[in-house]
Design a protein around this motif. Structure first.
Motif, PDB file in Angstrom:
ATOM      1  N   LEU A 167       0.869  -1.173   0.000  1.00  0.00           N
ATOM      2  CA  LEU A 167       0.000   0.000   0.000  1.00  0.00           C
ATOM      3  C   LEU A 167       0.902   1.218   0.000  1.00  0.00           C
ATOM      4  O   LEU A 167       1.779   1.359   0.864  1.00  0.00           O
ATOM      5  CB  LEU A 167      -0.900   0.011   1.237  1.00  0.00           C
ATOM      6  CG  LEU A 167      -1.868   1.195   1.377  1.00  0.00           C
ATOM      7  CD1 LEU A 167      -2.918   1.157   0.259  1.00  0.00           C
ATOM      8  CD2 LEU A 167      -2.542   1.186   2.740  1.00  0.00           C
ATOM      9  N   SER A 168       0.700   2.131  -0.969  1.00  0.00           N
ATOM     10  CA  SER A 168       1.554   3.313  -1.077  1.00  0.00           C
ATOM     11  C   SER A 168       0.864   4.362  -1.950  1.00  0.00           C
ATOM     12  O   SER A 168      -0.081   4.043  -2.673  1.00  0.00           O
ATOM     13  CB  SER A 168       2.895   2.934  -1.694  1.00  0.00           C
ATOM     14  OG  SER A 168       2.714   2.564  -3.069  1.00  0.00           O
ATOM     15  N   PRO A 169       1.328   5.635  -1.930  1.00  0.00           N
ATOM     16  CA  PRO A 169       2.335   6.181  -1.012  1.00  0.00           C
ATOM     17  C   PRO A 169       1.676   6.669   0.279  1.00  0.00           C
ATOM     18  O   PRO A 169       0.594   7.238   0.249  1.00  0.00           O
ATOM     19  CB  PRO A 169       2.898   7.348  -1.804  1.00  0.00           C
ATOM     20  CG  PRO A 169       1.755   7.816  -2.658  1.00  0.00           C
ATOM     21  CD  PRO A 169       0.904   6.614  -2.946  1.00  0.00           C
ATOM     22  N   LEU A 170       2.330   6.460   1.404  1.00  0.00           N
ATOM     23  CA  LEU A 170       1.814   6.865   2.707  1.00  0.00           C
ATOM     24  C   LEU A 170       2.736   7.907   3.328  1.00  0.00           C
ATOM     25  O   LEU A 170       3.955   7.900   3.096  1.00  0.00           O
ATOM     26  CB  LEU A 170       1.724   5.655   3.636  1.00  0.00           C
ATOM     27  CG  LEU A 170       0.737   4.557   3.225  1.00  0.00           C
ATOM     28  CD1 LEU A 170       1.034   3.275   3.990  1.00  0.00           C
ATOM     29  CD2 LEU A 170      -0.696   5.000   3.472  1.00  0.00           C
ATOM     30  N   ARG A 171       2.158   8.779   4.128  1.00  0.00           N
ATOM     31  CA  ARG A 171       2.969   9.739   4.862  1.00  0.00           C
ATOM     32  C   ARG A 171       3.703   9.048   6.006  1.00  0.00           C
ATOM     33  O   ARG A 171       3.316   7.958   6.427  1.00  0.00           O
ATOM     34  CB  ARG A 171       2.083  10.866   5.417  1.00  0.00           C
ATOM     35  CG  ARG A 171       1.436  11.717   4.342  1.00  0.00           C
ATOM     36  CD  ARG A 171       0.577  12.798   4.965  1.00  0.00           C
ATOM     37  NE  ARG A 171      -0.069  13.622   3.948  1.00  0.00           N
ATOM     38  CZ  ARG A 171      -0.912  14.616   4.208  1.00  0.00           C
ATOM     39  NH1 ARG A 171      -1.199  14.888   5.481  1.00  0.00           N
ATOM     40  NH2 ARG A 171      -1.446  15.316   3.233  1.00  0.00           N
TER      41      ARG A 171
END
Length: 338
Positions: free
Chosen positions: A34-38
């Protein structure tokens, strides 16, 4: 085995299965990203998903065995190679896939000499065995092996409760969890304030669900747990106030029932609620309340549905609209006068 190259998108949040394989009939593996994440979000999601995958998914297993010819759990029977305890342990390992709600019965009825496997279990049509070759017992003489089984769908792990087994019934430790293990890891990229993260989820299941199916179920159940917070402000935790904010339609489910012709009345018990194409959240709540068919639904009053946990007046209206559309019923449009 299926592998895909990992491509990181900087535009929208996306998930993907990057590896999928079947190690054996009762062991599936999947790897997801799962991306992009902070920064920090990957850990938040990873911890929540791991707990949901391991504790918030239903599974089916054998929870009890019964035979009048068995004196006690640690006895041996002439003509059977295994002890009774070993047979119970073998039954515990059998993996089932089903849409069962609650409990049901199954049985084994064979005559030796022969090897008894999971394939010899007589099951209801809505239950199936993941691996029919799983061993149960070896009959070395021409004797009958008759065992009644109780199947149950539930969550988590339940240790058998001790009892005197006077009726020849023996409880079995129940491992309901379809997910056997979950790992999550984080990969960071970028510089300074633009640093972002990729969440990796590794999921192993027992074959009753694929890792992708388990991920979907866990996500849906996790969302359901947070729904009360979304409605907290509009309800102010007072159901009575909420009932006055939204006017209920005058008609009830019983009115709809009378609108159906005789043929549809007869068919109502054969129409399952998943055929009505209701939103997943509402479908979930109805299933958990033992409402499986259209007949079950029509036998409930609006007040009964509103009393369901997390079920709201807006949900009742949506169900009514769905029924009206599904059966093309000309329902009255008046509202309650208060």
């Amino acid at each position: 085995m299926v592998r895909e190259k990992i491509r990181v998108s900087t535009r929208t949040l996306q998930w993907k299965c990057v590896e999928s394989r079947t190690d054996r009939k009762c062991l599936y593996y999947g790897r997801f990203i799962l991306s992009p994440l902070r920064k920090g979000q990957a850990d938040t999601i990873g911890i929540a998903m791991r707990r949901a995958l391991l504790g918030e998914i239903d599974g089916t297993c054998i929870t009890r065995a019964k035979s009048e010819k068995i004196p006690h759990e640690y006895s041996t029977i002439v003509g059977i190679q295994e002890s009774v305890h070993e047979i119970l342990m073998n039954l515990k390992e059998i993996v089932l896939r089903s849409n069962l709600y609650g409990t049901c019965e199954a049985s084994i009825w064979v005559r030796g000499p022969r090897c008894v496997t999971a394939q010899d279990i007589i099951l209801p049509p809505y239950v199936e065995i993941v691996d029919n070759t799983q061993h149960i017992a070896s009959l070395t003489e021409p004797i009958d092996l008759c065992i009644g089984l109780q199947l149950e769908r539930n969550r988590g792990y339940r240790i058998k409760e001790p009892n005197n087994c006077q009726d020849g019934s023996y409880p079995i430790d129940a491992l309901f969890m379809p997910v056997r293990n979950v790992n999550h890891s984080i990969q960071s990229y970028g510089n300074g304030n633009e640093k972002q993260e990729i969440l990796f989820l590794e999921i192993w299941t027992n074959g009753s669900l694929t890792p992708k199916e388990a991920l979907y179920e866990a996500s849906r159940n996790l969302i359901d747990l947070f729904l009360p917070f979304l409605h907290a402000e509009e309800e102010n935790f007072h159901l009575e106030d909420n009932q006055h904010k939204v006017a209920l339609p005058l008609f009830t489910f019983h009115n709809i029932f009378t609108e159906l012709n005789k043929n549809k009345k007869k068919k109502a018990k054969y129409i399952f609620i998943d055929q009505l194409e209701l939103p997943p959240r509402i479908y979930n709540f109805l299933k958990k309340s033992n409402i499986h068919t259209l007949l079950d639904l029509l036998n409930n009053r609006q007040e009964d549905l509103i009393k369901l946990e997390h079920f709201h007046i807006e949900d009742v209206k949506l169900v009514l609209d769905t029924l009206e559309k599904y059966f093309a019923i000309d329902l009255p449009k008046k509202k309650n006068k208060r």
